[in-house]
Design a protein around this motif. Structure first.
Motif, PDB file in Angstrom:
ATOM      1  N   LYS A 115       0.911  -1.114  -0.068  1.00 25.78           N
ATOM      2  CA  LYS A 115       0.077   0.062   0.062  1.00 25.78           C
ATOM      3  C   LYS A 115       0.912   1.174  -0.062  1.00 25.78           C
ATOM      4  O   LYS A 115       0.519   2.259  -0.491  1.00 25.78           O
ATOM      5  N   GLY A 116       2.159   1.215   0.602  1.00 26.16           N
ATOM      6  CA  GLY A 116       2.785   2.301   0.743  1.00 26.16           C
ATOM      7  C   GLY A 116       3.303   2.665  -0.572  1.00 26.16           C
ATOM      8  O   GLY A 116       3.772   3.901  -0.932  1.00 26.16           O
ATOM      9  N   LEU A 117       3.959   1.514  -1.248  1.00 24.07           N
ATOM     10  CA  LEU A 117       4.604   1.921  -2.637  1.00 24.07           C
ATOM     11  C   LEU A 117       3.566   2.123  -3.489  1.00 24.07           C
ATOM     12  O   LEU A 117       3.898   3.187  -4.193  1.00 24.07           O
ATOM     13  N   ILE A 118       2.301   1.859  -3.436  1.00 23.88           N
ATOM     14  CA  ILE A 118       1.489   2.118  -4.267  1.00 23.88           C
ATOM     15  C   ILE A 118       0.735   3.904  -4.219  1.00 23.88           C
ATOM     16  O   ILE A 118       0.958   4.492  -5.259  1.00 23.88           O
ATOM     17  N   SER A 119       0.873   3.979  -2.916  1.00 16.29           N
ATOM     18  CA  SER A 119       0.569   5.524  -2.628  1.00 16.29           C
ATOM     19  C   SER A 119       1.532   6.348  -2.961  1.00 16.29           C
ATOM     20  O   SER A 119       1.305   7.574  -3.546  1.00 16.29           O
TER      21      SER A 119
ATOM     22  N   MET B 262       9.572   9.917   5.693  1.00 11.21           N
ATOM     23  CA  MET B 262      10.783   9.573   6.447  1.00 11.21           C
ATOM     24  C   MET B 262      10.727   9.863   7.865  1.00 11.21           C
ATOM     25  O   MET B 262      11.117   9.200   8.742  1.00 11.21           O
ATOM     26  N   VAL B 263      10.237  11.064   8.398  1.00 11.31           N
ATOM     27  CA  VAL B 263      10.059  11.603   9.756  1.00 11.31           C
ATOM     28  C   VAL B 263       8.796  10.585  10.263  1.00 11.31           C
ATOM     29  O   VAL B 263       9.167  10.064  11.536  1.00 11.31           O
ATOM     30  N   LEU B 264       7.784  10.143   9.647  1.00  9.67           N
ATOM     31  CA  LEU B 264       6.768   9.397  10.321  1.00  9.67           C
ATOM     32  C   LEU B 264       7.460   8.003  10.470  1.00  9.67           C
ATOM     33  O   LEU B 264       7.223   7.585  11.711  1.00  9.67           O
ATOM     34  N   ALA B 265       8.317   7.663   9.551  1.00 17.05           N
ATOM     35  CA  ALA B 265       8.780   6.309   9.571  1.00 17.05           C
ATOM     36  C   ALA B 265       9.514   6.209  10.881  1.00 17.05           C
ATOM     37  O   ALA B 265       9.613   5.241  11.886  1.00 17.05           O
ATOM     38  N   LEU B 266      10.346   7.074  11.181  1.00 17.11           N
ATOM     39  CA  LEU B 266      11.210   7.378  12.179  1.00 17.11           C
ATOM     40  C   LEU B 266      10.495   7.295  13.553  1.00 17.11           C
ATOM     41  O   LEU B 266      10.827   6.668  14.484  1.00 17.11           O
ATOM     42  N   ALA B 267       9.289   8.163  13.555  1.00 21.03           N
ATOM     43  CA  ALA B 267       8.634   8.132  14.856  1.00 21.03           C
ATOM     44  C   ALA B 267       7.873   6.956  15.132  1.00 21.03           C
ATOM     45  O   ALA B 267       8.023   6.408  16.254  1.00 21.03           O
TER      46      ALA B 267
ATOM     47  N   LEU C 233      10.014   0.760  19.562  1.00 20.98           N
ATOM     48  CA  LEU C 233      11.163   0.565  20.355  1.00 20.98           C
ATOM     49  C   LEU C 233      10.568   0.620  21.700  1.00 20.98           C
ATOM     50  O   LEU C 233      11.127   0.044  22.774  1.00 20.98           O
ATOM     51  N   ILE C 234      10.383   1.881  21.915  1.00 17.58           N
ATOM     52  CA  ILE C 234       9.610   2.220  23.460  1.00 17.58           C
ATOM     53  C   ILE C 234       8.398   1.579  23.965  1.00 17.58           C
ATOM     54  O   ILE C 234       8.524   0.951  24.903  1.00 17.58           O
ATOM     55  N   LEU C 235       7.284   1.431  22.803  1.00 16.30           N
ATOM     56  CA  LEU C 235       6.176   0.842  23.705  1.00 16.30           C
ATOM     57  C   LEU C 235       5.744  -0.753  23.325  1.00 16.30           C
ATOM     58  O   LEU C 235       5.239  -1.195  23.494  1.00 16.30           O
ATOM     59  N   GLY C 236       6.585  -1.219  22.194  1.00 13.55           N
ATOM     60  CA  GLY C 236       6.267  -2.452  21.748  1.00 13.55           C
ATOM     61  C   GLY C 236       5.387  -2.247  20.730  1.00 13.55           C
ATOM     62  O   GLY C 236       5.086  -1.449  19.978  1.00 13.55           O
ATOM     63  N   ASN C 237       4.273  -3.535  20.956  1.00 12.30           N
ATOM     64  CA  ASN C 237       3.305  -3.393  19.846  1.00 12.30           C
ATOM     65  C   ASN C 237       1.879  -3.269  20.764  1.00 12.30           C
ATOM     66  O   ASN C 237       1.060  -3.748  20.440  1.00 12.30           O
TER      67      ASN C 237
ATOM     68  N   GLY D  46       1.698  -4.056  13.247  1.00 14.48           N
ATOM     69  CA  GLY D  46       2.538  -3.548  14.438  1.00 14.48           C
ATOM     70  C   GLY D  46       3.175  -2.155  13.726  1.00 14.48           C
ATOM     71  O   GLY D  46       3.065  -1.949  12.494  1.00 14.48           O
ATOM     72  N   ARG D  47       3.778  -1.535  14.747  1.00 13.59           N
ATOM     73  CA  ARG D  47       4.500  -0.132  14.630  1.00 13.59           C
ATOM     74  C   ARG D  47       5.838  -0.391  13.437  1.00 13.59           C
ATOM     75  O   ARG D  47       5.844   0.424  12.572  1.00 13.59           O
ATOM     76  N   ILE D  48       6.410  -1.422  13.674  1.00 14.13           N
ATOM     77  CA  ILE D  48       7.481  -1.568  12.562  1.00 14.13           C
ATOM     78  C   ILE D  48       6.992  -1.919  11.076  1.00 14.13           C
ATOM     79  O   ILE D  48       7.538  -1.205  10.336  1.00 14.13           O
ATOM     80  N   GLU D  49       5.739  -2.515  10.825  1.00 17.00           N
ATOM     81  CA  GLU D  49       5.362  -2.710   9.517  1.00 17.00           C
ATOM     82  C   GLU D  49       4.817  -1.221   9.150  1.00 17.00           C
ATOM     83  O   GLU D  49       4.929  -1.142   7.801  1.00 17.00           O
ATOM     84  N   GLN D  50       4.106  -0.474  10.038  1.00 14.98           N
ATOM     85  CA  GLN D  50       3.859   0.788   9.527  1.00 14.98           C
ATOM     86  C   GLN D  50       5.137   1.812   9.137  1.00 14.98           C
ATOM     87  O   GLN D  50       5.025   2.442   8.170  1.00 14.98           O
ATOM     88  N   SER D  51       6.030   1.623  10.001  1.00 12.76           N
ATOM     89  CA  SER D  51       7.326   2.306   9.748  1.00 12.76           C
ATOM     90  C   SER D  51       7.777   2.035   8.247  1.00 12.76           C
ATOM     91  O   SER D  51       8.372   2.543   7.475  1.00 12.76           O
ATOM     92  N   LYS D  52       7.792   0.696   7.939  1.00 15.18           N
ATOM     93  CA  LYS D  52       8.181   0.422   6.681  1.00 15.18           C
ATOM     94  C   LYS D  52       7.622   0.665   5.429  1.00 15.18           C
ATOM     95  O   LYS D  52       7.928   1.022   4.482  1.00 15.18           O
TER      96      LYS D  52
END
Length: 95
Positions: free
Chosen positions: A4-8, A41-46, A52-56, A70-76
């Motif tokens: 979805k990220g690539l398409i958008s 990129m800033v949102l991905a870092l956030a 890392l802080i809160l986990g899932n 998960g937050r990692i998938e949203q970051s990717k």
């Protein structure tokens, strides 16, 4: 989420290309796509730091136990969304 990220990201890039073509000002690619890429990129870092802080568990104000995505998938997804736009802005700078 990654697909979805690539398409958008590509869809936004195509919209900006068409807009820049009709207006005749190709610097819009640099301004719009570059800004969108940096924001992504800033949102991905956030999201990555949040994972890392809160986990899932969610956000600090959320009462949910687990998130479906998960937050990692949203970051990717945000990183993949930013890549085509940052490449287009870089190509504009080089040319």
């Amino acid at each position: 989420m990654i697909k979805k990220g690539l398409i958008s990201g590509i869809l936004l890039l195509l919209i900006v290309f068409v807009e820049a073509y009709f207006v005749g000002d190709w610097s819009h690619i640099y301004y719009i796509c570059g800004t969108f890429g940096l924001i992504s990129m800033v949102l991905a870092l956030a999201y990555f730091i949040d994972s890392l802080i809160l986990g899932n568990k969610g956000t600090l104000s959320s009462k949910k136990e687990k998130r479906k995505i998960g937050r990692i998938e949203q970051s990717k997804g945000f990183i993949i969304m930013a890549i085509p736009n940052l490449i287009a802005a870089l190509i504009y700078i080089i040319i």
